[in-house]
Design a protein around this motif. Sequence first.
Motif, PDB file in Angstrom:
ATOM      1  N   GLY A  40       0.774  -1.225   0.000  1.00 57.35           N
ATOM      2  CA  GLY A  40       0.000   0.000   0.000  1.00 57.35           C
ATOM      3  C   GLY A  40       0.806   1.275   0.000  1.00 57.35           C
ATOM      4  N   GLY A  41       2.114   1.189  -0.134  1.00 53.12           N
ATOM      5  CA  GLY A  41       2.948   2.372  -0.028  1.00 53.12           C
ATOM      6  C   GLY A  41       2.721   3.425  -1.094  1.00 53.12           C
ATOM      7  N   TYR A  42       2.143   3.067  -2.222  1.00 49.99           N
ATOM      8  CA  TYR A  42       1.937   4.009  -3.326  1.00 49.99           C
ATOM      9  C   TYR A  42       0.454   4.178  -3.649  1.00 49.99           C
ATOM     10  CZ  TYR A  42       6.844   2.848  -3.709  1.00 49.99           C
ATOM     11  OH  TYR A  42       8.167   2.628  -3.419  1.00 49.99           O
ATOM     12  N   ASP A  43      -0.416   3.574  -2.849  1.00 48.39           N
ATOM     13  CA  ASP A  43      -1.848   3.622  -3.121  1.00 48.39           C
ATOM     14  C   ASP A  43      -2.376   5.055  -3.163  1.00 48.39           C
ATOM     15  OD1 ASP A  43      -1.797   0.899  -3.129  1.00 48.39           O
ATOM     16  OD2 ASP A  43      -3.123   0.635  -1.408  1.00 48.39           O
ATOM     17  N   GLY A  44      -3.301   5.285  -4.087  1.00 52.99           N
ATOM     18  CA  GLY A  44      -3.953   6.583  -4.193  1.00 52.99           C
ATOM     19  C   GLY A  44      -4.104   7.022  -5.629  1.00 52.99           C
ATOM     20  N   ILE A  45      -4.562   8.245  -5.782  1.00 50.13           N
ATOM     21  CA  ILE A  45      -4.727   8.853  -7.102  1.00 50.13           C
ATOM     22  C   ILE A  45      -3.483   9.695  -7.384  1.00 50.13           C
ATOM     23  CG2 ILE A  45      -6.115  10.396  -8.539  1.00 50.13           C
ATOM     24  CD1 ILE A  45      -7.686   7.963  -7.704  1.00 50.13           C
ATOM     25  N   TRP A  46      -2.899   9.481  -8.539  1.00 49.73           N
ATOM     26  CA  TRP A  46      -1.713  10.213  -8.979  1.00 49.73           C
ATOM     27  C   TRP A  46      -2.075  11.029 -10.209  1.00 49.73           C
ATOM     28  CZ3 TRP A  46       3.230   9.792  -6.745  1.00 49.73           C
ATOM     29  CH2 TRP A  46       3.331   8.859  -5.706  1.00 49.73           C
ATOM     30  N   ASN A  47      -1.795  12.320 -10.196  1.00 46.93           N
ATOM     31  CA  ASN A  47      -2.005  13.166 -11.358  1.00 46.93           C
ATOM     32  C   ASN A  47      -0.700  13.175 -12.153  1.00 46.93           C
ATOM     33  OD1 ASN A  47      -3.509  14.949 -12.992  1.00 46.93           O
ATOM     34  ND2 ASN A  47      -2.332  16.652 -12.163  1.00 46.93           N
ATOM     35  N   VAL A  48      -0.756  12.651 -13.385  1.00 49.60           N
ATOM     36  CA  VAL A  48       0.439  12.503 -14.207  1.00 49.60           C
ATOM     37  C   VAL A  48       0.390  13.520 -15.339  1.00 49.60           C
ATOM     38  CG1 VAL A  48       1.815  10.898 -15.574  1.00 49.60           C
ATOM     39  CG2 VAL A  48       0.470  10.044 -13.642  1.00 49.60           C
ATOM     40  N   THR A  49       1.431  14.355 -15.430  1.00 47.45           N
ATOM     41  CA  THR A  49       1.537  15.377 -16.471  1.00 47.45           C
ATOM     42  C   THR A  49       2.617  14.961 -17.457  1.00 47.45           C
ATOM     43  OG1 THR A  49       0.888  17.085 -14.897  1.00 47.45           O
ATOM     44  CG2 THR A  49       1.943  17.826 -16.928  1.00 47.45           C
ATOM     45  N   THR A 128       8.722  12.948 -21.391  1.00 46.17           N
ATOM     46  CA  THR A 128       8.863  12.676 -19.966  1.00 46.17           C
ATOM     47  C   THR A 128       7.519  12.841 -19.278  1.00 46.17           C
ATOM     48  OG1 THR A 128       9.424  14.976 -19.474  1.00 46.17           O
ATOM     49  CG2 THR A 128      11.263  13.479 -19.940  1.00 46.17           C
ATOM     50  N   TRP A 129       7.423  12.337 -18.066  1.00 48.69           N
ATOM     51  CA  TRP A 129       6.226  12.538 -17.261  1.00 48.69           C
ATOM     52  C   TRP A 129       6.626  12.820 -15.820  1.00 48.69           C
ATOM     53  CZ3 TRP A 129       5.721   9.215 -13.182  1.00 48.69           C
ATOM     54  CH2 TRP A 129       6.299   7.938 -13.298  1.00 48.69           C
ATOM     55  N   GLN A 130       5.762  13.554 -15.141  1.00 47.97           N
ATOM     56  CA  GLN A 130       5.908  13.820 -13.714  1.00 47.97           C
ATOM     57  C   GLN A 130       4.588  13.541 -13.050  1.00 47.97           C
ATOM     58  OE1 GLN A 130       7.489  17.746 -13.073  1.00 47.97           O
ATOM     59  NE2 GLN A 130       9.547  17.070 -13.572  1.00 47.97           N
ATOM     60  N   ALA A 131       4.642  12.959 -11.853  1.00 47.04           N
ATOM     61  CA  ALA A 131       3.416  12.597 -11.143  1.00 47.04           C
ATOM     62  C   ALA A 131       3.427  13.168  -9.737  1.00 47.04           C
ATOM     63  CB  ALA A 131       3.295  11.074 -11.068  1.00 47.04           C
ATOM     64  N   THR A 132       2.227  13.499  -9.274  1.00 51.51           N
ATOM     65  CA  THR A 132       2.031  13.961  -7.902  1.00 51.51           C
ATOM     66  C   THR A 132       0.828  13.245  -7.324  1.00 51.51           C
ATOM     67  OG1 THR A 132       2.841  16.152  -8.534  1.00 51.51           O
ATOM     68  CG2 THR A 132       1.662  15.994  -6.450  1.00 51.51           C
ATOM     69  N   ARG A 133       0.995  12.677  -6.121  1.00 53.01           N
ATOM     70  CA  ARG A 133      -0.133  12.002  -5.468  1.00 53.01           C
ATOM     71  C   ARG A 133      -1.059  13.076  -4.909  1.00 53.01           C
ATOM     72  NH1 ARG A 133       0.595   6.989  -1.529  1.00 53.01           N
ATOM     73  NH2 ARG A 133       2.657   7.890  -1.510  1.00 53.01           N
ATOM     74  N   THR A 134      -2.350  12.936  -5.219  1.00 45.51           N
ATOM     75  CA  THR A 134      -3.336  13.930  -4.753  1.00 45.51           C
ATOM     76  C   THR A 134      -4.005  13.487  -3.479  1.00 45.51           C
ATOM     77  OG1 THR A 134      -5.051  12.955  -6.152  1.00 45.51           O
ATOM     78  CG2 THR A 134      -3.794  14.786  -7.054  1.00 45.51           C
TER      79      THR A 134
END
Length: 134
Positions: A40-49, A128-134
């Motif tokens: 579960g360490g990465y669980d959640g919604i990630w916004n990927v740009t 490339t892509w960058q992600a942020t967990r919301t």
Amino acid sequence: MAHFPQFLSSLTNFARPRHLVLFAVLATAALPSTADARVGGYDGIWNVTFATTRGNCSSGYSVPFTVAGSRVSSAGGGRVSGRINRSGAVAVEVSVGASHASGGGRLAGVNGAGSWKGIISGDQCSGTWQATRT
């Protein structure tokens, strides 16, 4: 020092098997299991740009991804499938209509980054892509 013998007596009572078992159960319950932390360490919604660095594809669009356990899926719009391992390495396939792309990278904490390549509206592109967990 008058309390020292009383302290030793309380330690002796605590060391009884019943008390040790109770202590072990409480200590174990208080710690997260390694399976929970690992999965579960990465669980959640990630916004990927996404940014295009090669090809004639638009840049700067964002897509929400869902991470649940070791699976990556769409959180709205398009078909997304992928996997993430314990160390945060991620591999993803994305398709929307005739456009499709694959990418890989790493998530850590609440951020992530990587690269992608694919065919978007008939043009071969990469970036490339960058992600942020919301």
